[in-house]
Design a protein around this motif. Structure first.
Motif, mmCIF file in Angstrom:
data_model
loop_
_atom_site.group_PDB
_atom_site.id
_atom_site.type_symbol
_atom_site.label_atom_id
_atom_site.label_comp_id
_atom_site.label_asym_id
_atom_site.label_seq_id
_atom_site.Cartn_x
_atom_site.Cartn_y
_atom_site.Cartn_z
ATOM 1 N N ILE A 12 0.983 -1.216 -0.042
ATOM 2 C CA ILE A 12 -0.035 -0.128 0.298
ATOM 3 C C ILE A 12 0.896 1.391 -0.051
ATOM 4 C CG2 ILE A 12 -1.814 1.276 1.206
ATOM 5 C CD1 ILE A 12 -2.574 -1.212 2.768
ATOM 6 N N GLU A 13 0.759 1.985 -0.993
ATOM 7 C CA GLU A 13 1.447 3.421 -1.086
ATOM 8 C C GLU A 13 0.372 4.306 -0.640
ATOM 9 O OE1 GLU A 13 4.291 3.826 -1.432
ATOM 10 O OE2 GLU A 13 5.410 2.240 -2.359
ATOM 11 N N LEU A 14 0.501 4.760 0.698
ATOM 12 C CA LEU A 14 -0.733 5.606 1.184
ATOM 13 C C LEU A 14 0.056 7.054 1.521
ATOM 14 C CD1 LEU A 14 -3.682 5.848 2.272
ATOM 15 C CD2 LEU A 14 -2.519 5.375 4.420
ATOM 16 N N THR A 15 -0.710 8.069 0.985
ATOM 17 C CA THR A 15 -0.245 9.293 1.362
ATOM 18 C C THR A 15 -1.416 9.660 2.508
ATOM 19 O OG1 THR A 15 0.468 10.038 -0.724
ATOM 20 C CG2 THR A 15 -0.221 11.703 0.458
ATOM 21 N N ARG A 16 -0.813 9.871 3.760
ATOM 22 C CA ARG A 16 -1.831 10.205 4.780
ATOM 23 C C ARG A 16 -1.732 11.577 4.806
ATOM 24 N NH1 ARG A 16 -5.307 7.354 6.677
ATOM 25 N NH2 ARG A 16 -4.258 5.934 7.708
ATOM 26 N N VAL A 17 -3.179 12.092 4.423
ATOM 27 C CA VAL A 17 -3.039 13.861 4.868
ATOM 28 C C VAL A 17 -3.328 13.864 6.245
ATOM 29 C CG1 VAL A 17 -4.261 15.703 3.921
ATOM 30 C CG2 VAL A 17 -3.957 13.549 2.353
ATOM 31 N N HIS A 18 -2.802 14.692 6.803
ATOM 32 C CA HIS A 18 -2.839 15.370 8.099
ATOM 33 C C HIS A 18 -3.983 16.251 8.445
ATOM 34 C CE1 HIS A 18 0.479 12.545 9.036
ATOM 35 N NE2 HIS A 18 1.178 13.579 8.286
ATOM 36 N N GLY A 19 -5.072 15.734 8.616
ATOM 37 C CA GLY A 19 -6.413 16.540 8.942
ATOM 38 C C GLY A 19 -7.429 15.537 8.543
ATOM 39 N N THR A 20 -8.731 15.862 9.281
ATOM 40 C CA THR A 20 -9.911 15.157 9.195
ATOM 41 C C THR A 20 -10.866 15.990 8.192
ATOM 42 O OG1 THR A 20 -10.864 16.045 11.133
ATOM 43 C CG2 THR A 20 -9.654 14.068 11.333
ATOM 44 N N PHE A 21 -11.666 15.242 7.326
ATOM 45 C CA PHE A 21 -12.444 15.936 6.275
ATOM 46 C C PHE A 21 -13.987 15.084 6.285
ATOM 47 C CE2 PHE A 21 -7.929 16.216 5.226
ATOM 48 C CZ PHE A 21 -8.108 17.564 4.784
ATOM 49 N N GLU A 22 -14.937 15.998 5.826
ATOM 50 C CA GLU A 22 -16.052 15.162 5.586
ATOM 51 C C GLU A 22 -16.039 14.713 4.221
ATOM 52 O OE1 GLU A 22 -20.502 16.995 4.544
ATOM 53 O OE2 GLU A 22 -19.411 18.028 5.941
ATOM 54 N N ALA A 35 -0.218 19.323 5.754
ATOM 55 C CA ALA A 35 0.930 18.511 5.924
ATOM 56 C C ALA A 35 0.511 17.049 5.654
ATOM 57 C CB ALA A 35 1.432 18.572 7.360
ATOM 58 N N PHE A 36 1.549 16.211 5.173
ATOM 59 C CA PHE A 36 0.999 14.772 4.722
ATOM 60 C C PHE A 36 2.326 14.006 4.926
ATOM 61 C CE2 PHE A 36 2.241 17.295 0.991
ATOM 62 C CZ PHE A 36 3.071 16.519 0.096
ATOM 63 N N THR A 37 2.106 12.474 4.870
ATOM 64 C CA THR A 37 3.216 11.589 4.969
ATOM 65 C C THR A 37 3.056 10.663 3.981
ATOM 66 O OG1 THR A 37 3.095 12.138 7.361
ATOM 67 C CG2 THR A 37 4.403 10.223 6.631
ATOM 68 N N TYR A 38 4.188 10.125 3.065
ATOM 69 C CA TYR A 38 4.089 9.083 2.338
ATOM 70 C C TYR A 38 4.467 7.953 3.127
ATOM 71 C CZ TYR A 38 4.608 12.361 -1.406
ATOM 72 O OH TYR A 38 4.728 13.339 -2.454
ATOM 73 N N LEU A 39 3.541 7.002 3.363
ATOM 74 C CA LEU A 39 3.629 5.781 4.211
ATOM 75 C C LEU A 39 3.594 4.507 2.858
ATOM 76 C CD1 LEU A 39 1.052 6.458 6.928
ATOM 77 C CD2 LEU A 39 3.653 6.337 7.089
ATOM 78 N N THR A 40 4.556 3.817 3.024
ATOM 79 C CA THR A 40 4.700 2.385 2.300
ATOM 80 C C THR A 40 4.372 1.544 3.193
ATOM 81 O OG1 THR A 40 6.224 3.474 0.613
ATOM 82 C CG2 THR A 40 6.159 0.990 0.709
ATOM 83 N N TYR A 41 3.603 0.505 2.971
ATOM 84 C CA TYR A 41 3.102 -0.625 3.928
ATOM 85 C C TYR A 41 3.273 -1.777 3.090
ATOM 86 C CZ TYR A 41 0.139 2.291 6.932
ATOM 87 O OH TYR A 41 -0.361 3.054 7.991
ATOM 88 N N LYS A 42 3.827 -3.013 3.644
ATOM 89 C CA LYS A 42 3.912 -4.262 2.952
ATOM 90 C C LYS A 42 3.213 -5.369 3.944
ATOM 91 C CE LYS A 42 7.192 -3.085 -0.202
ATOM 92 N NZ LYS A 42 7.447 -3.453 -1.522
ATOM 93 N N LYS A 43 2.754 -6.147 3.242
ATOM 94 C CA LYS A 43 2.201 -7.311 3.940
ATOM 95 C C LYS A 43 3.164 -8.236 4.610
ATOM 96 C CE LYS A 43 -2.484 -8.933 2.283
ATOM 97 N NZ LYS A 43 -2.921 -9.219 1.100
ATOM 98 N N LYS A 44 3.069 -8.659 5.774
ATOM 99 C CA LYS A 44 3.918 -9.306 6.795
ATOM 100 C C LYS A 44 3.961 -10.554 6.361
ATOM 101 C CE LYS A 44 3.025 -6.708 11.051
ATOM 102 N NZ LYS A 44 2.825 -6.677 12.555
#
Length: 160
Positions: A111-121, A151-160
């Motif tokens: 999963i290549e997730l860009t976590r956007v730092h905020g909450t949105f409707e 602000a945002f963070t790029y997160l790379t997830y791999k399956k364990k």
């Protein structure tokens, strides 16, 4: 390797009314860099949110509607059929929306997730990422600037 790529807020919001709720030019650039030359698998609403097909990518659209036709795309009716179309691609990307991500979670290796730092409707949400199944292997934070309101963070997830 099957990769899901998304930008989701801290409340997992993806979008509202078939549109994004933020504008992050660096994230768009990263999406383009990662997905160019690959198959991109999406739902009908995501495909219809594009003004035109994205260049240098094979568009695979999943829909329940057996009559649906999409110019510039291959139309299928299941994730399995989409992955069969993309089987010779070393890294097809699942690009959304919410329902397609939920279906794709079991098929994805990354999963290549860009976590956007905020909450949105929102009316579309990214599924919860189970920490028992997924681990963060890469993380890169970006602060707000004159081009990025959040602000945002790029997160790379791999399956364990």
């Amino acid at each position: 390797m099957i990769t899901m790529i998304a930008a989701a807020a801290e409340n997992n919001a993806l979008g509202k009314d078939n549109d994004l709720v933020w504008h992050l030019p660096d994230d768009f650039k990263r999406f383009k860099t990662l997905t160019t030359g690959h198959h991109i698998i999406m739902g009908r609403k995501t495909f219809e949110s594009f003004p035109k097909p994205l260049p240098n990518r094979v568009h695979v659209v999943i829909t329940r509607n057996t009559e649906y036709e999409a110019e510039g795309a291959i139309v299928v009716h299941s994730m399995e059929a989409a992955l069969e179309i993309a089987k010779n691609d070393s890294q097809p990307f699942i690009i959304g929306g919410g329902e397609i991500y939920a279906i794709g979670m079991e098929f994805a290796d990354c999963i290549e997730l860009t976590r956007v730092h905020g909450t949105f409707e929102a009316d579309a949400f990214f599924p919860l990422i189970d920490a028992n199944i997924w681990e963060v292997v890469e993380e890169e934070r970006h602060e707000t600037d004159d081009r990025h309101q959040y602000a945002f963070t790029y997160l790379t997830y791999k399956k364990k």
